[in-house]
Write a protein that holds these residues in place. Sequence first.
Motif, PDB file in Angstrom:
ATOM      1  N   ALA A 159      51.945  29.485  27.590  1.00 15.22           N
ATOM      2  CA  ALA A 159      52.442  30.860  27.643  1.00 15.22           C
ATOM      3  C   ALA A 159      51.374  31.839  27.165  1.00 15.22           C
ATOM      4  O   ALA A 159      51.161  32.909  27.750  1.00 15.22           O
ATOM      5  N   GLY A 160      50.672  31.417  26.098  1.00 12.25           N
ATOM      6  CA  GLY A 160      49.607  32.271  25.585  1.00 12.25           C
ATOM      7  C   GLY A 160      48.489  32.451  26.593  1.00 12.25           C
ATOM      8  O   GLY A 160      47.962  33.547  26.783  1.00 12.25           O
ATOM      9  N   CYS A 161      48.147  31.332  27.253  1.00 14.47           N
ATOM     10  CA  CYS A 161      47.100  31.407  28.279  1.00 14.47           C
ATOM     11  C   CYS A 161      47.531  32.281  29.446  1.00 14.47           C
ATOM     12  O   CYS A 161      46.717  33.035  30.009  1.00 14.47           O
ATOM     13  N   ALA A 162      48.811  32.177  29.830  1.00 17.20           N
ATOM     14  CA  ALA A 162      49.319  32.990  30.932  1.00 17.20           C
ATOM     15  C   ALA A 162      49.270  34.467  30.578  1.00 17.20           C
ATOM     16  O   ALA A 162      48.907  35.318  31.407  1.00 17.20           O
ATOM     17  N   ILE A 163      49.640  34.772  29.322  1.00 20.01           N
ATOM     18  CA  ILE A 163      49.608  36.174  28.879  1.00 20.01           C
ATOM     19  C   ILE A 163      48.170  36.685  28.857  1.00 20.01           C
ATOM     20  O   ILE A 163      47.871  37.794  29.315  1.00 20.01           O
ATOM     21  N   LEU A 164      47.261  35.824  28.334  1.00 22.69           N
ATOM     22  CA  LEU A 164      45.852  36.218  28.274  1.00 22.69           C
ATOM     23  C   LEU A 164      45.289  36.441  29.676  1.00 22.69           C
ATOM     24  O   LEU A 164      44.574  37.416  29.922  1.00 22.69           O
ATOM     25  N   LEU A 165      45.655  35.537  30.599  1.00 23.13           N
ATOM     26  CA  LEU A 165      45.198  35.677  31.975  1.00 23.13           C
ATOM     27  C   LEU A 165      45.746  36.952  32.603  1.00 23.13           C
ATOM     28  O   LEU A 165      45.027  37.663  33.323  1.00 23.13           O
ATOM     29  N   ALA A 166      47.029  37.233  32.310  1.00 22.29           N
ATOM     30  CA  ALA A 166      47.639  38.443  32.860  1.00 22.29           C
ATOM     31  C   ALA A 166      46.943  39.695  32.336  1.00 22.29           C
ATOM     32  O   ALA A 166      46.691  40.652  33.085  1.00 22.29           O
ATOM     33  N   VAL A 167      46.593  39.673  31.051  1.00 25.56           N
ATOM     34  CA  VAL A 167      45.889  40.816  30.449  1.00 25.56           C
ATOM     35  C   VAL A 167      44.511  40.970  31.087  1.00 25.56           C
ATOM     36  O   VAL A 167      44.072  42.081  31.430  1.00 25.56           O
ATOM     37  N   MET A 168      43.827  39.831  31.251  1.00 22.66           N
ATOM     38  CA  MET A 168      42.491  39.880  31.857  1.00 22.66           C
ATOM     39  C   MET A 168      42.560  40.419  33.282  1.00 22.66           C
ATOM     40  O   MET A 168      41.751  41.261  33.679  1.00 22.66           O
ATOM     41  N   LEU A 169      43.540  39.929  34.050  1.00 21.45           N
ATOM     42  CA  LEU A 169      43.691  40.394  35.422  1.00 21.45           C
ATOM     43  C   LEU A 169      44.039  41.875  35.460  1.00 21.45           C
ATOM     44  O   LEU A 169      43.557  42.619  36.327  1.00 21.45           O
ATOM     45  N   PHE A 170      44.871  42.294  34.518  1.00 22.03           N
ATOM     46  CA  PHE A 170      45.229  43.719  34.457  1.00 22.03           C
ATOM     47  C   PHE A 170      43.985  44.566  34.195  1.00 22.03           C
ATOM     48  O   PHE A 170      43.748  45.573  34.879  1.00 22.03           O
ATOM     49  N   CYS A 171      43.200  44.143  33.208  1.00 25.08           N
ATOM     50  CA  CYS A 171      41.994  44.916  32.865  1.00 25.08           C
ATOM     51  C   CYS A 171      40.999  44.960  34.020  1.00 25.08           C
ATOM     52  O   CYS A 171      40.300  45.951  34.214  1.00 25.08           O
ATOM     53  N   LEU A 172      40.952  43.871  34.790  1.00 28.57           N
ATOM     54  CA  LEU A 172      40.000  43.804  35.894  1.00 28.57           C
ATOM     55  C   LEU A 172      40.489  44.516  37.146  1.00 28.57           C
ATOM     56  O   LEU A 172      39.694  45.112  37.878  1.00 28.57           O
ATOM     57  N   LEU A 173      41.807  44.463  37.406  1.00 31.42           N
ATOM     58  CA  LEU A 173      42.321  44.885  38.703  1.00 31.42           C
ATOM     59  C   LEU A 173      43.156  46.160  38.691  1.00 31.42           C
ATOM     60  O   LEU A 173      43.437  46.720  39.755  1.00 31.42           O
ATOM     61  N   ALA A 174      43.553  46.629  37.505  1.00 34.32           N
ATOM     62  CA  ALA A 174      44.346  47.856  37.448  1.00 34.32           C
ATOM     63  C   ALA A 174      43.435  49.077  37.629  1.00 34.32           C
ATOM     64  O   ALA A 174      42.264  49.058  37.219  1.00 34.32           O
TER      65      ALA A 174
ATOM     66  N   GLU B 183      31.047  56.095  42.767  1.00 36.12           N
ATOM     67  CA  GLU B 183      32.380  56.689  42.849  1.00 36.12           C
ATOM     68  C   GLU B 183      33.386  55.898  42.012  1.00 36.12           C
ATOM     69  O   GLU B 183      33.435  54.667  42.058  1.00 36.12           O
ATOM     70  N   VAL B 184      34.185  56.644  41.262  1.00 32.88           N
ATOM     71  CA  VAL B 184      35.317  56.070  40.544  1.00 32.88           C
ATOM     72  C   VAL B 184      36.553  56.752  41.114  1.00 32.88           C
ATOM     73  O   VAL B 184      36.972  57.818  40.645  1.00 32.88           O
ATOM     74  N   GLY B 185      37.105  56.159  42.164  1.00 30.33           N
ATOM     75  CA  GLY B 185      38.264  56.743  42.818  1.00 30.33           C
ATOM     76  C   GLY B 185      39.545  56.502  42.048  1.00 30.33           C
ATOM     77  O   GLY B 185      39.557  55.760  41.060  1.00 30.33           O
ATOM     78  N   THR B 186      40.604  57.099  42.512  1.00 35.31           N
ATOM     79  CA  THR B 186      41.894  56.936  41.809  1.00 35.31           C
ATOM     80  C   THR B 186      42.413  55.509  41.899  1.00 35.31           C
ATOM     81  O   THR B 186      43.235  55.098  41.079  1.00 35.31           O
ATOM     82  N   ALA B 187      41.954  54.733  42.877  1.00 36.85           N
ATOM     83  CA  ALA B 187      42.395  53.346  43.023  1.00 36.85           C
ATOM     84  C   ALA B 187      41.313  52.357  42.592  1.00 36.85           C
ATOM     85  O   ALA B 187      41.505  51.141  42.695  1.00 36.85           O
ATOM     86  N   THR B 188      40.190  52.833  42.092  1.00 39.28           N
ATOM     87  CA  THR B 188      39.082  51.963  41.701  1.00 39.28           C
ATOM     88  C   THR B 188      39.459  51.152  40.468  1.00 39.28           C
ATOM     89  O   THR B 188      39.999  51.689  39.498  1.00 39.28           O
ATOM     90  N   ASN B 189      39.187  49.855  40.501  1.00 37.40           N
ATOM     91  CA  ASN B 189      39.397  49.034  39.313  1.00 37.40           C
ATOM     92  C   ASN B 189      38.050  48.610  38.738  1.00 37.40           C
ATOM     93  O   ASN B 189      36.995  48.848  39.331  1.00 37.40           O
ATOM     94  N   ALA B 190      38.090  47.966  37.571  1.00 35.85           N
ATOM     95  CA  ALA B 190      36.859  47.610  36.866  1.00 35.85           C
ATOM     96  C   ALA B 190      35.998  46.647  37.667  1.00 35.85           C
ATOM     97  O   ALA B 190      34.768  46.759  37.691  1.00 35.85           O
TER      98      ALA B 190
END
Length: 339
Positions: free
Chosen positions: A13-28, A85-92
């Motif tokens: 569960a911890g790994c899943a949460i960490l992965l979700a956070v990482m994906l959020f930081c990379l793709l949001a 360019e850092v557009g409104t939909a650009t992620n990290a």
Amino acid sequence: MKSNRKLTLRCLAGCAILLAVMLFCLLAPINRTGKVAYLLIDNDDTMDSVRVKLSEVSRGYGVGAVRVLAACTGYGDEIHTGRYEVGTATNALMLFRRLSSGRQTPVKLTIPSVRTMDRMAEELSAKLMVDKDELQRIFENNDSCGKFGKDTATIACLFIPNTYEVYWDVDGDKLIGRMQKESEAFWTTERMSKAKALGLTSDEVITIASIVDEETANNAEKPMIAGMYYNRYMQGMPLQADPTIKFALKDFEIKRIYNKMLNVDSPYNTYKNVGLPPGPIRIPTVAGIDAVLNMVHHEYLYMCAREDFSGTHNFAKTYQEHLKNAAKYTKALNDRGIN
């Protein structure tokens, strides 16, 4: 056994949460300005200064994600200059791929219709990474201008006032080289044929166009004015163009030309010198250039601004008729107290 299973589930569960956070930081989306923003990276930037610049347009998690990616890939050792360019939909992840590969966003550069090349250097350096002093050194050196087939008086002829896409970090030589290519494209077979029929080179057309543009902003009248100056030029008469006096004096705020100004010692003084000035007295508009190429052929040799201040002119075939027009305009100036 149950305790081991619980521990395993907690780790998963911890790994899943960490992965979700990482994906959020990379793709949001990371843009925090609500509109398209740009990250400008120059030769002096380091990873720290890139982070500071990024923090101005990106949400904190985006800055953090880019820092992690940079640390993992060694980006800080090879930072690419440019406008990103850092557009409104650009992620990290998207942004970092652009930064690490140097895949920048071009600038839409509009060449301004300015009067002097030092002003051109200021305008270009305000829109691009290139240094104003670097451009001025090129514009003021005949050897540098010679690489592009021009001299310090005619280098302005390469700058056709259209809008072009260029990279923000282009250097001075490459920028002028690009303008040379755009100038060659502008001078189509049709335009060159028209210039040849007039007995003019492209530089001479641009020089006349610069005077025409200074005389009026009325595009409909420009072909008439071009025809008048062409008549004087072909007959070996001094052009006697007042705008060339302003250029010679480097005083563009002058509202009225007096006789004492006509003695200024300059190759641009078309009262003292017969023929065209050494080069254009401004970057002419495309309308001005085409007005010369498509000039009205008439017999007028003189013109004077209309006394109604409409921005148009009275034309005359004889000097006596011109003096009458000039007297009307002088009276209008005096009546309005224009010095």
